[in-house]
Design a protein around this motif. Structure first.
Motif, PDB file in Angstrom:
ATOM      1  N   VAL A 174      -3.399  13.441  -6.949  1.00  0.00           N
ATOM      2  CA  VAL A 174      -4.265  14.496  -6.403  1.00  0.00           C
ATOM      3  C   VAL A 174      -3.527  15.831  -6.350  1.00  0.00           C
ATOM      4  O   VAL A 174      -4.072  16.873  -6.721  1.00  0.00           O
ATOM      5  CB  VAL A 174      -4.806  14.082  -5.026  1.00  0.00           C
ATOM      6  CG1 VAL A 174      -5.508  15.253  -4.340  1.00  0.00           C
ATOM      7  CG2 VAL A 174      -5.772  12.905  -5.174  1.00  0.00           C
TER       8      VAL A 174
ATOM      9  N   ARG B 299     -12.645   4.580  -6.201  1.00  0.00           N
ATOM     10  CA  ARG B 299     -13.523   5.333  -5.312  1.00  0.00           C
ATOM     11  C   ARG B 299     -14.328   6.350  -6.112  1.00  0.00           C
ATOM     12  O   ARG B 299     -13.826   6.940  -7.066  1.00  0.00           O
ATOM     13  CB  ARG B 299     -12.713   6.065  -4.251  1.00  0.00           C
ATOM     14  CG  ARG B 299     -12.033   5.117  -3.292  1.00  0.00           C
ATOM     15  CD  ARG B 299     -11.195   5.855  -2.265  1.00  0.00           C
ATOM     16  NE  ARG B 299     -10.576   4.887  -1.373  1.00  0.00           N
ATOM     17  CZ  ARG B 299     -11.195   4.347  -0.328  1.00  0.00           C
ATOM     18  NH1 ARG B 299     -12.429   4.712  -0.036  1.00  0.00           N
ATOM     19  NH2 ARG B 299     -10.581   3.469   0.422  1.00  0.00           N
ATOM     20  N   ARG B 300     -15.528   6.558  -5.675  1.00  0.00           N
ATOM     21  CA  ARG B 300     -16.390   7.524  -6.369  1.00  0.00           C
ATOM     22  C   ARG B 300     -15.780   8.934  -6.341  1.00  0.00           C
ATOM     23  O   ARG B 300     -15.230   9.349  -5.332  1.00  0.00           O
ATOM     24  CB  ARG B 300     -17.759   7.582  -5.692  1.00  0.00           C
ATOM     25  CG  ARG B 300     -18.865   6.946  -6.514  1.00  0.00           C
ATOM     26  CD  ARG B 300     -20.149   7.007  -5.731  1.00  0.00           C
ATOM     27  NE  ARG B 300     -19.941   6.507  -4.359  1.00  0.00           N
ATOM     28  CZ  ARG B 300     -20.847   6.598  -3.396  1.00  0.00           C
ATOM     29  NH1 ARG B 300     -22.013   7.173  -3.644  1.00  0.00           N
ATOM     30  NH2 ARG B 300     -20.598   6.125  -2.177  1.00  0.00           N
ATOM     31  N   ASN B 301     -15.937   9.644  -7.416  1.00  0.00           N
ATOM     32  CA  ASN B 301     -15.477  11.042  -7.500  1.00  0.00           C
ATOM     33  C   ASN B 301     -13.998  11.189  -7.172  1.00  0.00           C
ATOM     34  O   ASN B 301     -13.581  12.182  -6.600  1.00  0.00           O
ATOM     35  CB  ASN B 301     -16.283  11.941  -6.549  1.00  0.00           C
ATOM     36  CG  ASN B 301     -17.747  11.880  -6.863  1.00  0.00           C
ATOM     37  OD1 ASN B 301     -18.140  11.912  -8.021  1.00  0.00           O
ATOM     38  ND2 ASN B 301     -18.569  11.795  -5.827  1.00  0.00           N
ATOM     39  N   PHE B 302     -13.230  10.186  -7.491  1.00  0.00           N
ATOM     40  CA  PHE B 302     -11.807  10.270  -7.163  1.00  0.00           C
ATOM     41  C   PHE B 302     -10.958  10.587  -8.392  1.00  0.00           C
ATOM     42  O   PHE B 302     -10.433  11.672  -8.526  1.00  0.00           O
ATOM     43  CB  PHE B 302     -11.352   8.982  -6.486  1.00  0.00           C
ATOM     44  CG  PHE B 302      -9.895   8.979  -6.145  1.00  0.00           C
ATOM     45  CD1 PHE B 302      -9.346  10.038  -5.419  1.00  0.00           C
ATOM     46  CD2 PHE B 302      -9.064   7.938  -6.526  1.00  0.00           C
ATOM     47  CE1 PHE B 302      -7.993  10.060  -5.100  1.00  0.00           C
ATOM     48  CE2 PHE B 302      -7.712   7.955  -6.212  1.00  0.00           C
ATOM     49  CZ  PHE B 302      -7.186   9.010  -5.504  1.00  0.00           C
TER      50      PHE B 302
ATOM     51  N   MET C 274       0.795  -1.223   0.000  1.00  0.00           N
ATOM     52  CA  MET C 274       0.000   0.000   0.000  1.00  0.00           C
ATOM     53  C   MET C 274       0.833   1.281   0.000  1.00  0.00           C
ATOM     54  O   MET C 274       0.329   2.347  -0.325  1.00  0.00           O
ATOM     55  CB  MET C 274      -0.953   0.003   1.194  1.00  0.00           C
ATOM     56  CG  MET C 274      -0.261  -0.031   2.538  1.00  0.00           C
ATOM     57  SD  MET C 274      -1.417  -0.366   3.919  1.00  0.00           S
ATOM     58  CE  MET C 274      -2.387   1.133   3.983  1.00  0.00           C
TER      59      MET C 274
ATOM     60  N   ALA D 123      -0.221   4.676  -1.947  1.00  0.00           N
ATOM     61  CA  ALA D 123      -0.340   5.955  -1.238  1.00  0.00           C
ATOM     62  C   ALA D 123       0.443   7.038  -1.979  1.00  0.00           C
ATOM     63  O   ALA D 123      -0.042   8.163  -2.173  1.00  0.00           O
ATOM     64  CB  ALA D 123       0.150   5.815   0.200  1.00  0.00           C
TER      65      ALA D 123
ATOM     66  N   LYS E 171      -1.370   7.949  -5.359  1.00  0.00           N
ATOM     67  CA  LYS E 171      -2.560   8.774  -5.166  1.00  0.00           C
ATOM     68  C   LYS E 171      -2.182  10.195  -4.766  1.00  0.00           C
ATOM     69  O   LYS E 171      -2.765  11.165  -5.239  1.00  0.00           O
ATOM     70  CB  LYS E 171      -3.454   8.162  -4.079  1.00  0.00           C
ATOM     71  CG  LYS E 171      -4.150   6.879  -4.487  1.00  0.00           C
ATOM     72  CD  LYS E 171      -4.843   6.205  -3.322  1.00  0.00           C
ATOM     73  CE  LYS E 171      -6.002   7.001  -2.765  1.00  0.00           C
ATOM     74  NZ  LYS E 171      -6.715   6.250  -1.685  1.00  0.00           N
ATOM     75  N   ASN E 172      -1.232  10.254  -3.882  1.00  0.00           N
ATOM     76  CA  ASN E 172      -0.794  11.549  -3.379  1.00  0.00           C
ATOM     77  C   ASN E 172      -0.369  12.485  -4.505  1.00  0.00           C
ATOM     78  O   ASN E 172      -0.790  13.642  -4.578  1.00  0.00           O
ATOM     79  CB  ASN E 172       0.388  11.304  -2.436  1.00  0.00           C
ATOM     80  CG  ASN E 172       0.590  12.437  -1.480  1.00  0.00           C
ATOM     81  OD1 ASN E 172      -0.358  12.940  -0.892  1.00  0.00           O
ATOM     82  ND2 ASN E 172       1.825  12.859  -1.335  1.00  0.00           N
TER      83      ASN E 172
END
Lengths: 377, 377, 377
Positions: free
Chosen positions: C90, C121-124, C79, C83, C86-87
């Motif tokens: 975004v 995930r939704r809206n991600f 993971m 992480a 994703k970081n």
């Protein structure tokens, strides 16, 4: 320097917690003030170096994490906590996440409120976005609140899942206190009661995570293999941890304070009653045999809440050894590099964890626990 | 791996600087080129992992820090410094902080100018915001400059506090050089003289922090317990450190250069004269007995400025041992994990520090010192 | 704790790779699963703590780095990789860099596509900017594509430098797969063939970096001192690494798949043939004597591609020892703190590296290699 020897040391030192390679920490170590403070700072440093979130840095995962950082600063005054708090507040431009109807998205404001109160530089803090969130969340009608935009008919109250009682109420409570507007508490109480009435099991003195886990007395009731109801450790940790935060800042004479005190005492008593022998709660509270290991995020919220209650005189001091046992067991779950392991992933019901599984909110719960353990010594 | 032993090692290794648990570093160690370079990189790495600021990443605290990073890169060419410099410049979108009338808010542009000059990739650097700041700051009238928006009547000059002489002049000077517009220097000189005339104590050869600390000969004059005037170590560090930066890039034939050379020499001579036995200046220069420990941010700016002067031939080489003593003492204040401790918090007059107290500008001062100590060897 | 001893340990432990102070890692160490996973995580952690880029966090350097992080996650499911992915996604707001005509600027989208597919995930996730980039890049005319805005007449094709074959094609390929629009592949193939026809040397079975290095048979042909053509190790690493990524996700029945399989096999065979004795390719493939050390970024791309081919059955297993030799040599180039050294700086032709020289794309290549070495065991 022999690299393979260094590596061996590194590998061995990563095997901590319940691994046999590791000599477990002893009580004299883990209640040493320097040990507690150092382990908390190491947890902060590791987490800051390993940012993680569900969908955005302002979401509830960081909300819970930075709530722990704020309480760690409150207890220790160590400037490293404040530096981290300010850094994220400015990077996030003091914004909650975007869904004004969703309790999760205002959890981060606990840290904004804390920073604003404790770092009063001119033109620094900005609580307007938090105020706007809370006013919309509490006072404006919308489809979410009415339950008309959701497919599942059980989602017909504002805070339909128990985690929400950690995410929003302590923020509303702290905002009411700092802005000297106690009327926010009444609105909070209204929604809190909705959730309490829907999800609190008065016999078991525990919260169902959401209405899927409330028994209706028919064949569709969700049962653990042992026939017990499903009570999620972290879910109840959210509630009792949130209660400690609430009571910490709620006016002594607030008209509904007794309700929260009683609820706190009931839950605390039950949680102590079901604590496993090794100190760590299992992820399914009434089915500890489901997974063969303790889970740290739930345990840390329980430990925080219980230690806080002993410190405040709401729980009998005779329970101190039980709380200490929990902290000692959690300390054994922290890796030597600071990582807080054995944290169940993001979820909504009991699932297993592992030595390496971490989450920022698990670190936040660890910091909450440490911040009260420090005061208990 | 026994965790309690590891912890013990960690705890012990944190006690450095003046603690008795630690074997002090010896001169042969701290002037080893590898030692100096490694300690500088460790300071950078620790500071990058622990961001801190007063109100924003572009404020003067990072301004001073990244000025140190820029000079460390200038001396060593280590790409880790340039990576950090570029990273913050891009993250900050090459913007100074927001108050165009305030010297503090352009300090960060020193790093932008340095990066732009040393990393000439197409469409990379953007110095327009810096140019706009400087033009407004120097050439436009406003209430701040006129002193009409401030309650205290003594704030009637642009740079009314001595720290400002580090924040703005070196930036103006470097911009004048890089953009080949020496006329900026004349405007800088005009404001520099205002501050010099207001705050420089010609007898003591030190700067008052601001007019509150200038003696008027009446009962309200601020005195140390020993009857001496209050001269803040870091405040004078800002001035003499700024002078070294100014002289480094000011044209040899600039008409007012002699003024700056003379001021530098006067201050350097005085600062050497009052250096405490252990090498570290106390936070109140003329009342060293106020606090029982050296302070690193002021000491590091002094060390930088003095080492620079010896390297440039402006100070007699006989003072080399004094400067080395300061560096050695500072090296003992760096934690093993890289943190530069014993730095007085953000302030405006002498206050104590502690082993753990750090600030990014303290790290920046440490890097400035190291960058000249490296050349002195 | 004696600081000078600690420092000595630190200094010694930094001298790794080809330094004599270090006991080289042995084969039994470097093919231990825990060793490989730990060294990969240490590389990630070091790189995350030391961000670096050419001009922006979304540029090709992070593009290549996070492609490595994505493949490391694909293999290990750790993971910590997700992480980090994703970081940055975004933080970058899911944007490619800005030049829609430039292959470099869409390399980062490989990581966005990977995250979107694996974290639903939704809206991600937001792949609109990537789609817009690819549509413009492939289907719209512009001066760059026409070659009319560039001074050098040889830049008259879209992907005029071989690195581009890593930057854009795997992204287009993955987007075609995930969005179920195979027609993107045809457009990709058209441009790929342009580059292949211009830069692939069918005799040497290697790519010239750009047309400056293609021999025209006249006196201006660029030659190494030994008379050989200039074939850059990293340049060819970009191509063969990109081929492995392409083939991984290209439909088995895609009409031009054989072309890519054959090109991959030809290059792989040649790269194996010229592997130096110690396992690490020199930065100038046909002039290994130019610099006296292996270079890690090129070697890591080759190792990734070769290990991938063995794992997929495209290369004979008899070459396993050669690939293992390369990995073992690379492992010796990683510092104990995780840094992947001996990486040539940003460039366009063979230049030397050093023990300390690192780049994020070098770390990415290391992760790519590790992700396939893990499967080879």
């Amino acid at each position: 320097m022999n690299k393979s020897i260094l590596l061996l040391v590194t590998l061995l030192s990563l095997y901590s917690c319940t691994d046999t390679e590791k000599t477990p920490l002893e009580e004299k170590d883990v209640f040493n003030e320097d040990y507690i403070k150092t382990s908390m700072i190491k947890a902060l440093e590791w987490q800051e170096a390993h940012p993680i979130f569900a969908i955005h840095p302002t979401d509830w995962t960081n909300g819970a994490y930075y709530t722990g950082v704020a309480r760690a600063h409150h207890t220790t005054k160590n400037m490293m906590y404040m530096a981290a708090l300010k850094n994220q507040a400015v990077a996030n431009n003091w914004q909650p996440y975007t869904r004004l109807y969703h309790a999760d998205d205002v959890a981060i404001s606990y840290s904004y409120l804390y920073v604003a109160e404790n770092e009063k530089r001119r033109n620094f803090s900005d609580l307007e976005p938090t105020k706007k969130f809370l006013d919309t969340h509490l006072y404006e009608d919308n489809a979410w609140k009415a339950g008309t935009n959701r497919s599942k008919e059980d989602k017909t109250i504002l805070w339909w899942w128990c985690d929400a009682l950690f995410m929003a109420p302590p923020v509303i409570n702290l905002y009411a206190k700092q802005s000297e507007q106690p009327e926010y508490l009444d609105e909070m109480h209204k929604y809190y009661m909705e959730t309490y009435n829907r999800l609190y099991d008065k016999e078991e003195k525990l919260f169902a995570r959401d209405s899927r886990f409330v028994w209706d007395g028919d064949d569709e009731d969700k049962k653990e293999p042992n026939g017990e109801k499903v009570f999620w450790s972290r879910g109840n940790g959210w509630v009792i941890g949130g209660l400690a935060l609430l009571l910490e800042d709620m006016p002594e004479d607030y008209k509904h304070r007794d309700f929260y005190v009683n609820l706190y005492k009931e839950m605390a008593s039950r949680i102590l009653e079901i604590q496993p022998e090794d100190g760590l709660w299992r992820t399914s509270l009434l089915s500890p045999e489901s997974y063969d290991h303790g889970e740290v995020s739930g345990s840390a919220f329980h430990t925080f809440a219980l230690a806080w209650g002993i410190n405040k005189g709401l729980i009998d001091k005779k329970y101190t050894p039980a709380v200490k046992k929990a902290w000692k067991a959690m300390a054994n779950c922290q890796h030597d590099d600071g990582r807080v392991g054995w944290v169940q992933n993001i979820g909504a019901f009991p699932e297993p964890a592992s030595k390496d599984s971490y989450q920022n909110f698990g670190t936040g719960a660890f910091l909450l626990a440490g911040s009260e353990i420090l005061k208990m010594r």
